[in-house]
Scaffold this motif. Structure first.
Motif, PDB file in Angstrom:
ATOM      1  N   ILE A  10       0.802  -1.329  -0.220  1.00 55.54           N
ATOM      2  CA  ILE A  10      -0.105   0.024   0.393  1.00 55.54           C
ATOM      3  C   ILE A  10       1.084   0.697  -0.263  1.00 55.54           C
ATOM      4  O   ILE A  10       2.005   1.692   0.999  1.00 55.54           O
ATOM      5  CB  ILE A  10      -0.835   0.063   1.026  1.00 55.54           C
ATOM      6  N   GLY A  11       0.653   2.093  -0.769  1.00 54.76           N
ATOM      7  CA  GLY A  11       1.297   3.176  -0.868  1.00 54.76           C
ATOM      8  C   GLY A  11       2.987   2.608  -1.888  1.00 54.76           C
ATOM      9  O   GLY A  11       3.905   3.292  -2.258  1.00 54.76           O
ATOM     10  N   ALA A  12       2.348   2.090  -3.646  1.00 54.79           N
ATOM     11  CA  ALA A  12       3.675   1.298  -4.044  1.00 54.79           C
ATOM     12  C   ALA A  12       3.749   2.616  -5.131  1.00 54.79           C
ATOM     13  O   ALA A  12       5.334   2.922  -5.441  1.00 54.79           O
ATOM     14  CB  ALA A  12       2.851   0.355  -5.018  1.00 54.79           C
ATOM     15  N   ARG A  13       2.772   3.993  -5.052  1.00 56.86           N
ATOM     16  CA  ARG A  13       3.782   4.493  -6.088  1.00 56.86           C
ATOM     17  C   ARG A  13       5.132   5.616  -5.841  1.00 56.86           C
ATOM     18  O   ARG A  13       6.074   5.622  -6.364  1.00 56.86           O
ATOM     19  CB  ARG A  13       2.547   5.749  -6.388  1.00 56.86           C
ATOM     20  N   GLY A  14       4.999   6.247  -4.319  1.00 59.17           N
ATOM     21  CA  GLY A  14       6.448   6.522  -3.690  1.00 59.17           C
ATOM     22  C   GLY A  14       7.275   5.592  -4.026  1.00 59.17           C
ATOM     23  O   GLY A  14       7.918   4.672  -4.047  1.00 59.17           O
ATOM     24  N   PHE A  15       8.591   6.534  -2.994  1.00 54.97           N
ATOM     25  CA  PHE A  15      10.020   6.532  -3.377  1.00 54.97           C
ATOM     26  C   PHE A  15      10.098   4.971  -2.367  1.00 54.97           C
ATOM     27  O   PHE A  15      10.548   3.910  -3.501  1.00 54.97           O
ATOM     28  CB  PHE A  15      11.339   8.009  -2.811  1.00 54.97           C
ATOM     29  N   VAL A  16       9.820   5.054  -1.348  1.00 55.52           N
ATOM     30  CA  VAL A  16       9.742   3.925  -0.440  1.00 55.52           C
ATOM     31  C   VAL A  16       9.125   2.597  -1.485  1.00 55.52           C
ATOM     32  O   VAL A  16       9.340   1.361  -1.672  1.00 55.52           O
ATOM     33  CB  VAL A  16       9.432   3.842   0.599  1.00 55.52           C
ATOM     34  N   GLY A  17       8.244   2.604  -2.223  1.00 55.81           N
ATOM     35  CA  GLY A  17       6.997   1.696  -2.306  1.00 55.81           C
ATOM     36  C   GLY A  17       7.785   1.359  -3.390  1.00 55.81           C
ATOM     37  O   GLY A  17       8.057  -0.030  -3.690  1.00 55.81           O
ATOM     38  N   ALA A  35       0.129  -4.036  -5.968  1.00 59.01           N
ATOM     39  CA  ALA A  35       0.820  -3.072  -5.370  1.00 59.01           C
ATOM     40  C   ALA A  35      -0.741  -2.096  -5.752  1.00 59.01           C
ATOM     41  O   ALA A  35      -0.856  -1.491  -6.957  1.00 59.01           O
ATOM     42  CB  ALA A  35       1.411  -2.753  -6.188  1.00 59.01           C
ATOM     43  N   SER A  36      -0.521  -0.716  -4.403  1.00 57.41           N
ATOM     44  CA  SER A  36      -1.982   0.249  -4.218  1.00 57.41           C
ATOM     45  C   SER A  36      -1.217   1.453  -4.702  1.00 57.41           C
ATOM     46  O   SER A  36      -0.355   1.856  -4.115  1.00 57.41           O
ATOM     47  CB  SER A  36      -2.931  -0.153  -3.528  1.00 57.41           C
ATOM     48  N   SER A  37      -1.498   2.656  -5.396  1.00 53.72           N
ATOM     49  CA  SER A  37      -1.861   3.500  -5.628  1.00 53.72           C
ATOM     50  C   SER A  37      -2.964   4.143  -6.407  1.00 53.72           C
ATOM     51  O   SER A  37      -3.585   3.771  -7.277  1.00 53.72           O
ATOM     52  CB  SER A  37      -0.669   3.811  -6.083  1.00 53.72           C
ATOM     53  N   ARG A  38      -3.423   5.015  -5.463  1.00 59.22           N
ATOM     54  CA  ARG A  38      -3.882   6.254  -6.556  1.00 59.22           C
ATOM     55  C   ARG A  38      -4.208   7.052  -7.623  1.00 59.22           C
ATOM     56  O   ARG A  38      -4.743   6.845  -8.785  1.00 59.22           O
ATOM     57  CB  ARG A  38      -4.739   6.868  -4.824  1.00 59.22           C
ATOM     58  N   GLN A  39      -3.551   7.324  -7.521  1.00 58.52           N
ATOM     59  CA  GLN A  39      -2.676   8.251  -8.622  1.00 58.52           C
ATOM     60  C   GLN A  39      -2.021   7.861  -9.602  1.00 58.52           C
ATOM     61  O   GLN A  39      -2.467   8.076 -10.678  1.00 58.52           O
ATOM     62  CB  GLN A  39      -1.736   8.870  -8.256  1.00 58.52           C
ATOM     63  N   GLN A  40      -1.553   6.419  -9.772  1.00 57.13           N
ATOM     64  CA  GLN A  40      -0.741   5.150 -11.022  1.00 57.13           C
ATOM     65  C   GLN A  40      -1.748   4.392 -11.178  1.00 57.13           C
ATOM     66  O   GLN A  40      -1.591   3.285 -12.105  1.00 57.13           O
ATOM     67  CB  GLN A  40       0.273   4.688 -10.002  1.00 57.13           C
ATOM     68  N   ALA A  41      -3.665   3.890 -10.774  1.00 55.76           N
ATOM     69  CA  ALA A  41      -3.885   2.819 -11.080  1.00 55.76           C
ATOM     70  C   ALA A  41      -4.459   3.049 -12.232  1.00 55.76           C
ATOM     71  O   ALA A  41      -4.391   3.565 -13.637  1.00 55.76           O
ATOM     72  CB  ALA A  41      -5.365   3.186 -10.232  1.00 55.76           C
ATOM     73  N   PHE A  53      -0.587  -1.071 -11.352  1.00 59.85           N
ATOM     74  CA  PHE A  53      -1.398  -0.613 -10.107  1.00 59.85           C
ATOM     75  C   PHE A  53      -2.376  -0.404 -10.230  1.00 59.85           C
ATOM     76  O   PHE A  53      -3.071  -0.195 -11.072  1.00 59.85           O
ATOM     77  CB  PHE A  53      -0.887   0.952  -9.912  1.00 59.85           C
ATOM     78  N   GLU A  54      -2.915  -0.890  -8.807  1.00 56.57           N
ATOM     79  CA  GLU A  54      -4.314  -0.746  -8.316  1.00 56.57           C
ATOM     80  C   GLU A  54      -5.117  -0.061  -7.136  1.00 56.57           C
ATOM     81  O   GLU A  54      -4.160   0.071  -6.344  1.00 56.57           O
ATOM     82  CB  GLU A  54      -5.269  -2.211  -8.517  1.00 56.57           C
ATOM     83  N   SER A  55      -5.762   0.840  -7.245  1.00 54.33           N
ATOM     84  CA  SER A  55      -6.245   1.776  -6.077  1.00 54.33           C
ATOM     85  C   SER A  55      -7.254   0.795  -5.096  1.00 54.33           C
ATOM     86  O   SER A  55      -8.737   0.938  -5.681  1.00 54.33           O
ATOM     87  CB  SER A  55      -7.032   3.193  -7.221  1.00 54.33           C
TER      88      SER A  55
END
Ligand SMILES: NC(=O)c1ccc[n+]([C@@H]2O[C@H](COP(=O)([O-])OP(=O)(O)OC[C@H]3O[C@@H](n4cnc5c(N)ncnc54)[C@H](OP(=O)(O)O)[C@@H]3O)[C@@H](O)[C@H]2O)c1
Length: 311
Positions: A10-17, A35-41, A53-55
């Protein structure tokens, strides 16, 4: 070969994800559950054939039956994910990358070189902060001899500030600059003090490089120490550790960028051995976050601690 462990992020879009995704892709015992990301769904995930990616909501993530979930979210938002997923799938393990559980004794604090026993088999692990990892590695071998709170001067690359735009990750503001922030009461100051059982004074800064950080730690003692004694104590404390290297010279950020290990060294003495200055560097996104989380995952599942981290 046993089944691979299914991993959710959860939070897979970020630097750490993003770093976690790269490490999961090469780990022989892991496969990606989601791998969940709202912006990258809907966007493709590099390194995972056909995966996107899925939201996901906490309820949707809970239904996807991961063996372990990485929470790579900003501070303060982990709890609903832990609650909902645990209720639906109580066997799910968690590694939280934020500060939300670093002061919660129901969660193992995942700094294996200082706390390995607590992490082995743990099902809820709070991954340490990046600066907090470096500072603890630099202070721990001498903590019982301190006569005053250590001073910790830190400089981080701007990836430490995450992807949300702010002055601390604005390349224009950082150009030819060193930006102090959070000069007292920074959350990592509390974390280092809480874990080592001694107050510390932490002064963070951000610089124009992208990844890596350095802490310069000033330690004071009642009983003088010699340079040989100091080096021997650190060499002994980290003997056999795959991810901590002790060097005579003060290490530099460029020595460790893109590596899984921390380097500690310098060992400059002052005031007749009653004062020592020690430097520790690490990659904030790896030993300061994602590769340390993989060490922790390996210890949780009983894999070799360096599984997937041999490159
Ligand atoms: N950067 C470092 O050097 C570092 C080192 C150690 C620890 N950490 C910690 O690791 C965590 C992640 O850091 P980061 O640098 O990767 O941050 P980041 O780049 O800003 O990424 C944050 C992630 O969380 C998601 N997100 C944000 N708000 C959310 C919400 N309310 N609900 C669900 N998802 C949300 C974002 O994706 P979407 O908006 O697309 O959903 C994004 O994937 C933080 O707690 C940070 O303190 C970071």
């Amino acid at each position: 070969m046993a089944d691979k462990k299914r991993i959710g992020i959860i939070g897979a879009r970020g630097f750490v994800g993003g770093e976690l995704l790269k490490l999961i892709a090469v780990h022989p015992d892991l496969e990606l559950a989601y791998a969940s990301s709202r912006q990258q769904a809907g966007a493709k995930i590099d390194g995972f054939d056909g995966a996107v990616f899925e939201s996901l909501s906490p309820e949707e993530a809970a239904a996807r039956a991961a063996d372990l979930v990485f929470l790579a979210l900003p501070n303060g938002v982990a709890a609903p994910w832990v609650e909902v997923i645990t209720k639906a799938a109580p066997q799910t393990r968690f590694i939280d990358m934020s500060a939300d559980y670093r002061f919660d004794d129901d969660w193992a604090y995942g700094l294996p070189e200082l706390n390995r026993e607590a992490v082995c088999g743990a099902t809820r692990i709070a991954n340490p902060g990046c600066y907090a990892t470096a500072a603890q590695i630099a202070i721990a071998p001498m903590v019982s001899r301190l006569s005053a709170p250590p001073a910790v001067f830190g400089v981080s690359g701007y990836s430490g500030a995450g992807t949300t735009p702010s002055p601390k990750n604005d390349p224009k503001l950082l150009e030819n600059n060193l930006m102090p922030y959070g000069l007292s009461g920074h959350m990592h100051e509390r974390e280092i003090g809480y874990q080592l059982g001694t107050p510390v004074h932490f002064m963070p800064h951000v610089a124009a490089f992208f990844r890596g950080l350095s802490v310069t730690v000033n330690l004071c003692f009642d009983t003088p120490v010699t340079a040989d004694e100091l080096r021997a104590l650190y060499a002994q404390a980290y003997a056999g550790e795959a991810f901590v290297t002790v060097s005579d010279e003060a290490p530099q950020v460029r020595d460790i960028a893109n590596t899984f290990g921390a380097q500690v060294g310098g060992f400059a003495l002052g005031e007749g051995g009653r004062r020592a200055v020690i430097v520790c560097v690490l990659d904030n996104l790896l030993k300061g976050a994602a590769s340390q989380a993989i060490q922790n995952l390996n210890l949780s599942f009983g894999f070799a601690e360096n599984e997937g981290l041999k490159g």
